[in-house]
Design an enzyme around this catalytic site. Structure first.
Site, PDB file in Angstrom:
ATOM      1  N   SER A   1       0.861  -1.195   0.000  1.00 20.10           N
ATOM      2  CA  SER A   1       0.000   0.000   0.000  1.00 20.10           C
ATOM      3  C   SER A   1       0.892   1.237   0.000  1.00 20.10           C
ATOM      4  O   SER A   1       2.002   1.203   0.557  1.00 20.10           O
ATOM      5  CB  SER A   1      -0.865   0.007   1.267  1.00 20.10           C
ATOM      6  OG  SER A   1      -1.506   1.261   1.417  1.00 20.10           O
TER       7      SER A   1
ATOM      8  N   TYR B   1      -1.538  -0.739  10.393  1.00 19.71           N
ATOM      9  CA  TYR B   1      -1.742  -1.236   9.023  1.00 19.71           C
ATOM     10  C   TYR B   1      -0.594  -0.764   8.122  1.00 19.71           C
ATOM     11  O   TYR B   1      -0.013  -1.560   7.365  1.00 19.71           O
ATOM     12  CB  TYR B   1      -3.084  -0.728   8.507  1.00 19.71           C
ATOM     13  CG  TYR B   1      -3.304  -0.932   7.021  1.00 19.71           C
ATOM     14  CD1 TYR B   1      -3.744  -2.158   6.527  1.00 19.71           C
ATOM     15  CD2 TYR B   1      -3.073   0.106   6.110  1.00 19.71           C
ATOM     16  CE1 TYR B   1      -3.949  -2.343   5.166  1.00 19.71           C
ATOM     17  CE2 TYR B   1      -3.276  -0.077   4.757  1.00 19.71           C
ATOM     18  CZ  TYR B   1      -3.717  -1.293   4.283  1.00 19.71           C
ATOM     19  OH  TYR B   1      -3.907  -1.472   2.933  1.00 19.71           O
TER      20      TYR B   1
END
Ligand code: NAP
Length: 245
Positions: free
Chosen positions: A140, A154
């Protein structure tokens, strides 16, 4: 052995994983569709890809659990007898909060689902892969931004995926296996609902240079490129699919 090339996409019952399954079958691949919870959604994806005339096998496995992963790969051995591409796509995020409110249970769930899964699925894939095979990890842009005030846990798991990509690519290059990574950002999927903000892409899209959110198919195209022969001299590298972020 299966005649067609075979791809395993973890977490392909919806979102980016489902779009990636469709992208690969359009290029002649048979596909193993993995899910954890949503069987009905996995069946919908399987029906869609079978309409292209390919083989699709659905396997439930929690890829953070080693025994499930071992069973998943045994099933691939039995059904297809080969594995050409692994896409480590399964991932979760948790509701937005600062570090001060995070407990170890939450952090450990993210570590095992997003990181441990990628290690153990890659290990099982490499045992089976022949030269010309490849792994694509789904990280990401959060690995670069750090996602402050939303989910730094995350983001940190995605930083680990980036480092794993770099190291593993060098470790298995001698086997003729390539390892690459895509870093999506602000893609329209259900994941943002799990993060507690269904409309997150709409809220933030004007901050992106391209001034829009991305579609799962745009990530699938980058994943397919990295896995394909077009990227045959490319390993240990990253494609950001994040509107210029
Ligand atoms: P999504 O729509 O929430 O889908 C997640 C998928 O992962 C589902 O198929 C889910 O299965 C599966 N999954 C979750 N935990 C699993 C587990 N333990 N074992 C097996 N499968 C599991 O997410 P997405 O947005 O498509 O995200 C896919 C990947 O892209 C993730 O790695 C995510 O971090 C990354 N990413 C997404 C964005 C974005 O903006 N959407 C941005 C950057 C990176 P079930 O359906 O059975 O629950």
């Amino acid at each position: 052995m299966n005649k067609a090339r075979v791809v395993l996409i973890t977490g392909s019952s919806r979102g980016i994983g489902a779009a990636t399954a469709v992208y690969f079958v359009r290029h002649g691949y048979d596909v193993c569709i993995n899910y954890k919870t949503h069987l009905t959604k996995a069946e919908y994806v399987a029906d869609r890809v079978r309409s292209y005339g390919v083989r699709a096998e659905i396997v439930r496995a929690d890829v953070s659990q080693e025994s499930d992963v071992n069973d998943l790969f045994s099933r691939i051995d039995k059904v297809f007898g080969r594995l050409d591409v692994l896409v480590n796509n399964a991932g979760v995020l948790k509701p937005q909060m600062t570090l001060l409110n995070m407990d170890a249970k939450r952090i450990n769930e993210l570590l095992t689902t997003n990181i441990t899964s990628t290690f153990i699925c890659s290990r099982e894939a490499i045992k089976r892969m022949l030269p010309g095979s490849s792994i694509v990890n789904v990280s990401s842009v959060a690995a670069k931004t750090g996602s402050p005030n939303e989910y730094i846990d995350y983001a940190a798991t995605k930083g680990a995926i980036d480092t794993l990509t770099t190291g593993l690519a060098k470790e298995v290059a001698c086997k003729g296996v390539r390892v690459n990574c895509v870093r999506p950002g602000l893609i329209y999927t259900d994941m943002h609902t799990d993060g507690g903000e269904e409309g997150r892409v709409e809220r933030l899209k004007s901050n992106l240079p391209l001034r829009r959110g991305g579609q799962p198919e745009e990530v699938a195209a980058a994943i397919y490129f990295l896995a394909s022969h077009s990227a045959s001299f490319t390993t240990g590298t990253f494609i950001d699919v994040a509107g210029g972020l």
